[in-house]
Design a protein around this motif. Sequence first.
Motif, short mmCIF file in Angstrom:
data_model
loop_
_atom_site.label_atom_id
_atom_site.label_comp_id
_atom_site.label_asym_id
_atom_site.label_seq_id
_atom_site.Cartn_x
_atom_site.Cartn_y
_atom_site.Cartn_z
N LEU A 196 10.14 -2.43 6.34
CA LEU A 196 10.61 -2.06 7.68
C LEU A 196 9.55 -1.27 8.43
N ILE A 197 8.97 -0.29 7.77
CA ILE A 197 7.94 0.53 8.42
C ILE A 197 6.70 -0.29 8.71
N SER A 198 6.36 -1.19 7.81
CA SER A 198 5.15 -1.99 7.98
C SER A 198 5.31 -3.06 9.05
N ALA A 199 6.55 -3.40 9.39
CA ALA A 199 6.78 -4.45 10.38
C ALA A 199 6.12 -4.12 11.71
N ARG B 207 -0.20 4.27 16.02
CA ARG B 207 0.82 3.49 15.31
C ARG B 207 0.72 3.71 13.81
N VAL B 208 -0.50 3.77 13.32
CA VAL B 208 -0.70 4.05 11.89
C VAL B 208 -0.20 5.46 11.57
N ARG B 209 -0.50 6.40 12.47
CA ARG B 209 -0.08 7.78 12.27
C ARG B 209 1.45 7.88 12.23
N ALA C 216 6.49 8.52 9.15
CA ALA C 216 7.82 8.03 8.76
C ALA C 216 7.92 7.89 7.24
N TRP C 217 6.86 7.38 6.63
CA TRP C 217 6.89 7.20 5.18
C TRP C 217 6.93 8.54 4.44
N VAL C 218 6.15 9.48 4.91
CA VAL C 218 6.16 10.81 4.29
C VAL C 218 7.54 11.43 4.42
N THR D 200 0.83 -1.20 0.00
CA THR D 200 0.00 0.00 0.00
C THR D 200 0.86 1.25 0.00
N LEU D 201 1.91 1.26 0.81
CA LEU D 201 2.82 2.41 0.84
C LEU D 201 3.47 2.62 -0.53
#
Length: 203
Positions: A193-196, A144-146, A151-153, A81-82
């Motif tokens: 990594l972020i999704s982990a 956690r989603v936020r 982090a992705w942004v 999704t990211l």
Amino acid sequence: MTRDRESRTLILDAAERLFAERGFDGTPTTAIADLAAVPKGLLFYYFPTKTDLLRALVSERLDLDPIDTSGLVARGDPARTLLNVTGRLRELQAQSAVQRVIVWREHPTHPEVREKIQNYRIQLQAIVERVLGASILHPIAARRVRAAAAAWVAIITTPALREHAGADQAAAGSADEVKDPTEPADLPALADLISAGLREPAA
């Protein structure tokens, strides 16, 4: 009125192209008027200063409202999704030198551009947060989603990387020939990594 709008659009299009190719400081208003094929007086009628031109560009052409998120959610796969969101964002950026080059090059010296980038990041984070949350099939704390979205942004809008690429771009001679500097070769690994941290249900 239609002719007025067309002239204004021609001026903005010319400014966008030249600011991307030469930079704001390296672009005289005469060159913008010449490329737009309008009298210089008409340019100043719409935009009294060159900074007004830059302000109009970032205000009108750095916007995520048109983004369609309906096909971006990969249910059960936050990492995909990211990457989907980033792919769609890159498609929009490919159509806009404002999004691809100009704001990242000019923000160090133009406060109005920095402010618009901040608003852009807020808008982008809301989109990432929404689609990322929709991809997770188990209960999870919103914070956690936020955090994952933030982090992705940060990864995909890192000014330092864009500025470095801007120097490479100037050497290459074309804004359109440079790969996006915020897409390292290991972007999928970063998404994993972020999704982990989102894979286990949170209490």
